[in-house]
Enzyme design. Structure first.
Site, PDB file in Angstrom:
ATOM      1  N   VAL A   5       0.561  -1.327  -0.159  1.00 43.17           N
ATOM      2  CA  VAL A   5      -0.294   0.093  -0.221  1.00 43.17           C
ATOM      3  C   VAL A   5       0.836   1.576   0.293  1.00 43.17           C
ATOM      4  CG1 VAL A   5      -1.490   1.592   1.537  1.00 43.17           C
ATOM      5  CG2 VAL A   5      -1.949  -0.771   0.895  1.00 43.17           C
TER       6      VAL A   5
ATOM      7  N   TRP B 234       2.714   1.203  -3.608  1.00 40.67           N
ATOM      8  CA  TRP B 234       1.222   1.818  -4.540  1.00 40.67           C
ATOM      9  C   TRP B 234       1.254   3.192  -4.331  1.00 40.67           C
ATOM     10  CZ3 TRP B 234      -3.078   3.915  -4.295  1.00 40.67           C
ATOM     11  CH2 TRP B 234      -3.830   3.748  -5.116  1.00 40.67           C
ATOM     12  N   HIS B 235       1.217   3.866  -2.981  1.00 42.13           N
ATOM     13  CA  HIS B 235       0.964   5.584  -3.242  1.00 42.13           C
ATOM     14  C   HIS B 235       1.823   6.087  -3.711  1.00 42.13           C
ATOM     15  CE1 HIS B 235      -2.972   4.069   0.252  1.00 42.13           C
ATOM     16  NE2 HIS B 235      -2.759   5.380  -0.558  1.00 42.13           N
ATOM     17  N   ASP B 236       3.076   6.178  -3.713  1.00 39.71           N
ATOM     18  CA  ASP B 236       4.372   6.497  -4.094  1.00 39.71           C
ATOM     19  C   ASP B 236       5.743   5.831  -3.025  1.00 39.71           C
ATOM     20  OD1 ASP B 236       5.914   8.074  -5.537  1.00 39.71           O
ATOM     21  OD2 ASP B 236       5.154  10.166  -4.576  1.00 39.71           O
TER      22      ASP B 236
END
Length: 665
Positions: free
Chosen positions: A526, A529-531
Site C-alpha cells: 500500500v 503503491w501510493h508513492d
C-alpha cells in the site's frame, strides 16, 4: 415528503451505497433468494442451502440485530456528552480561525500561498497541489460529467439492440433476454473503447502511446504465459512498472531518442543527430492536459492486476457455468456474486480488456471495480442505480464540495503547515487543531474526486463501490478505519493479496504470526503503491505497528467474556480507542501532511512544557497545574474529549445494529 424525512434519506447509508443496507444482501436467482458467496479466489464457489420463503424473509429483516443494546441517546450520561460537544465544536473551529487571520504573527509567512477567494472577501487556501488540480478544473469536469452520458445516449439511439450482430451459436443457446444483454455489453464496450481513446489522448497527448504499450504487454502476458505462471508474472511486471515509471519519470521521448542515438553506431552529421533528438522533444511537447501520466497510472496498475488474476482464476472453474449450478438470475446478482463469479471465457477479450482498463469515469482516480464486476454491470444494469438515488448522491457531493470550500476559506491549516512556521507561537490546543483540520482537509480532498468520478459512473449506468464510508472523525478502530478509507482499494487488497497469501485462516500461534506477516506485506505494498517515498513507507509501517495493539487488546479482552459487564467493557474499549485515534492521527500526519519532522514539531509544541523545559517554577505557581504543565493539562483534557466522542461513535454503531445494519468499519 417532510423536510426531516428528506434530510434523513439524503444522509442515509442507502443513498451512499446500497451495498451497506439490506437491499444488497438479497439476490434473486431462478429459485429465489440466495446468500451471497464469499470472495475467496483460492476456493471453488460453495454450494447453497435452500430455505423456505418465510425463513429467508425473517433472516433478511433481522440480520445483524441480535445483541443490539437499548438506546442510550436520552440517558443522563449522553446528555452530559452533548454539553461537551456543544462547547467543544465551536472552540475547535475558532482555534484555527484565530491563527488564520491577517493579524496573526505567522500570517506573512504563508500569505503567498493563499489565492483570491469568493466567500465574504476571504482568501482561499488552494496551496495543496493535489487538490488544486481538481478544484481549478471543476467547471470542465462538470461539463464532462454531462457530456459523456449524453453522448452515450445519442450513440445508443443511433445503434439500437436490433442492429447488433449476434453470432449464430449464441442465438441457438441463449434466450431473448440473454441476447439483449449480450447486445448491450457489445454496444457499451464499443462506446467505452472509442471514447477512452479520445479521452486518453486528450489527457496525456503523445504519452497515450506509452499507456497503450504497457496495456498490450500486460494482456499478452496474461494470455500467453502458462496458467501457473500468470499470478507471479503479473505481480513482477506490475510492481516493476510502478518502480520504472517513478525512476524513469514517465519515459520522456527525448530520453528515448537520446538512448537510440547512443545505440546507433553509424556515423552521423551534427544536423542529423540534432534532428533525431528533436523528434523526442517534439513529441514531449504534446503532453495533453495531464502530461505526467505516470502519476495517474498507479490506479491503472490495480485494474491490470485485476484482469489478469480474474482471467487466471476463471481457468480453474470447470464443469459448467456457476450461474446454472446455483440457478442464479444473472440480472439479479449481488455485488459479491458479480465479483466472485467469473465472466464467460469469450468475455476476456482484448476489446473488453481495453474498455475496462480505460473506462473513462473511473480512469483517473477510481473507485476500483474488478473486471468481473465491470462485465456483469455492462451486461445488466444494476438495480441499485435509480434516478432518485443518484440525484440524492449528487446533492451529497455538492454539500461536501461546499464544506471543503468553507474550510479552505476560513481555516488555513494546509498553508500554515507548508510554511514551516514557528510552532512555539501557537498554544497546544491550536497546534492539535491544526493537525486535526489538516487531516480533515486530506479526507475531503480525497473524498471529493472519488465521489465525483463515482457520480459520473452512476450517471453512466455503472455502480462502483463507495470509497469513503464514514467521516474521518467517526473512526476509533485502526482496523475498521482502513476498511472504510479508500474502501474499494481495501476490497481489492483483500481479494488479490491478503486471501491469496493465506489471510488469517490458520489457527494457533503460527496462524497469528502468519497473519501479522501478511498484514506487513499488505501495508508495504500500500505504501509503495501510493508513492515510492521513504515517508510513505514509514507511514505504512506505522499503520501496521499501530494496528497490533488493537489486535492484542482483542485477544486480552474478548467481548464474549464481558457480556454481563457491558458498560464496563464499553469504558475499557473507549480508553483503548482514544489511544487508537491518537496513533492514527500521528501516522497520517506523517504520511500525508507534515512528515516526520513536522510531526515532531507539533508534538514538541503540544507537550514540550510537560517534558521538563520549564524546570524553574515560582512558589505561588506550584498549585497552578495549568501554568506548570499546560501541555499535560491539555493532553488530559483532549483525551477526555476524545473519550466522549468515542462513546457517541459506539452508540451510532449500536443504532445501526438496531436497524439491521452491521458494518465492519
Amino acid at each position: 415528503m417532510s423536510l426531516l424525512h428528506y434530510v434523513e434519506r439524503l444522509f442515509s447509508l442507502d443513498t451512499l451505497d446500497t451495498r451497506f443496507t439490506r437491499s444488497s444482501w438479497a439476490n434473486s436467482g431462478g429459485s429465489g433468494s440466495v446468500q451471497p458467496t464469499r470472495i475467496d479466489p483460492a476456493k471453488p464457489i460453495p454450494g447453497l442451502d435452500t430455505q423456505d420463503a418465510a425463513s429467508r424473509s425473517w433472516r433478511t429483516e433481522n440480520r445483524g440485530r441480535e445483541g443490539a443494546q437499548a438506546s442510550k441517546w436520552l440517558t443522563p450520561e449522553f446528555i452530559l456528552y452533548y454539553v461537551v460537544i456543544i462547547v467543544a465544536l465551536p472552540l475547535m473551529f475558532k482555534s484555527v480561525y484565530d491563527v488564520s487571520i491577517p493579524s496573526h504573527p505567522n500570517y506573512p509567512k504563508y500569505k503567498h500561498l493563499l489565492s483570491p477567494g469568493w466567500i465574504l472577501g476571504r482568501k482561499v487556501d488552494n496551496s495543496d497541489q493535489q487538490y488544486s488540480g481538481f478544484r481549478d478544473n471543476i467547471p470542465y469536469t462538470f461539463l464532462l460529467l454531462v457530456f459523456h452520458p449524453l453522448l452515450r445516449r445519442l450513440y445508443e439511439s443511433l445503434r439500437p439492440f436490433d442492429s447488433q450482430p449476434v453470432p449464430s451459436y449464441q442465438k441457438a443457446s441463449r434466450n431473448a433476454r440473454d441476447l439483449e444483454a449480450d447486445a448491450r455489453l457489445d454496444r457499451r464496450v464499443r462506446f467505452d473503447v472509442g471514447f477512452a481513446c479520445v479521452y486518453l489522448v486528450a489527457l496525456h497527448g503523445s504519452s497515450a502511446l506509452k499507456v497503450f504499450t504497457i496495456l498490450y504487454i500486460n494482456y499478452t502476458l496474461a494470455k500467453n504465459l502458462p496458467r501457473s505462471y500468470v499470478p507471479l508474472g503479473t505481480w513482477i511486471l506490475n510492481i516493476g512498472i510502478l518502480f520504472a515509471n517513478e525512476l524513469c519519470k514517465g519515459y520522456p521521448y527525448a530520453e528515448i531518442a537520446r538512448s537510440l542515438l547512443l545505440w546507433d553506431t553509424t556515423s552521423q552529421s551534427a544536423s542529423e543527430e540534432k534532428a533525431r533528438q528533436n523528434w523526442g522533444a517534439l513529441l514531449d511537447s504534446y503532453g495533453g492536459l495531464l502530461p505526467r501520466w505516470e502519476i495517474l497510472f498507479n490506479i491503472t496498475v490495480l485494474r491490470l492486476i485485476s484482469f489478469n488474476l480474474d482471467y487466471c482464476w476463471s481457468l480453474d472453474r470447470s464443469g459448467g457455468s456457476p450461474l446454472e449450478k446455483k440457478q442464479l438470475d444473472p440480472s439479479e446478482l449481488s455485488e459479491r456474486d458479480r465479483v466472485d463469479i467469473p465472466a464467460r471465457a469469450e468475455d476476456y477479450s482484448v476489446r473488453n480488456y481495453f474498455a475496462y482498463i480505460l473506462y473513462s469515469p473511473l480512469y483517473i482516480a477510481g473507485p476500483i471495480l474488478t473486471f468481473n464486476d465491470y462485465i456483469s454491470q455492462s451486461r445488466y444494469t444494476p438495480r441499485s442505480i435509480s434516478r432518485d438515488r443518484t440525484t440524492l448522491y449528487g446533492i451529497r457531493f455538492l454539500i461536501s464540495l461546499l464544506t471543503m470550500e468553507f474550510m479552505l476559506h476560513f481555516l488555513y491549516a494546509v498553508a500554515i503547515s507548508k510554511s514551516h512556521p514557528a510552532w512555539e507561537v501557537y498554544t497546544p490546543f491550536q497546534l492539535s487543531m491544526l493537525g486535526y483540520f489538516n487531516l480533515h482537509i486530506i479526507w475531503l480532498k480525497l473524498l471529493l474526486p472519488w465521489r465525483f468520478f463515482r457520480l459520473w459512473a452512476l450517471l453512466d449506468g455503472i455502480d462502483p463501490p463507495e470509497n469513503m464510508v464514514r467521516c474521518m472523525s467517526d473512526n476509533y478502530s485502526a482496523l475498521a478505519f482502513w476498511r472504510g478509507w479508500h474502501r474499494s482499494f481495501n476490497r481489492w487488497i483483500v481479494r488479490y493479496i491478503y486471501i491469496p497469501l493465506g489471510g488469517s485462516r490458520a489457527h494457533g500461534n503460527w496462524g497469528k504470526a502468519r497473519a501479522v506477516v501478511n498484514m506487513l506485506a499488505v501495508f508495504t505494498f500500500v505504501a509503495l503503491w501510493h508513492d515510492i517515498q521513504l515517508k510513505l513507507l514509514i507511514w505504512g509501517w506505522l499503520i501496521m505497528l499501530f494496528v497490533l495493539p488493537e489486535v492484542l487488546a482483542g485477544y486480552m479482552f474478548p467481548k464474549q467474556r464481558w457480556q454481563n459487564h457491558k458498560d464496563a467493557y464499553r469504558v475499557i474499549c473507549g480508553i483503548g480507542a482514544v489511544g487508537n485515534i491518537l496513533m492514527m492521527m500521528a501516522a497520517n500526519l506523517v504520511g500525508f501532511a507534515v512528515g516526520l519532522d513536522g510531526l515532531k514539531g507539533l508534538v514538541h509544541g503540544i507537550v514540550g512544557s510537560y517534558s521538563g523545559e520549564s524546570s524553574i517554577v515560582a512558589p505561588f505557581e506550584l498549585f497552578s497545574a495549568a501554568n506548570v504543565f499546560p501541555g499535560l493539562v491539555f493532553l488530559i483534557t483532549a483525551c477526555c474529549a476524545l473519550f466522549v466522542g468515542v462513546q457517541v461513535m459506539f452508540e451510532f454503531r449500536e443504532h445501526e445494529v438496531r436497524h439491521g445494519i452491521k458494518l465492519k468499519c
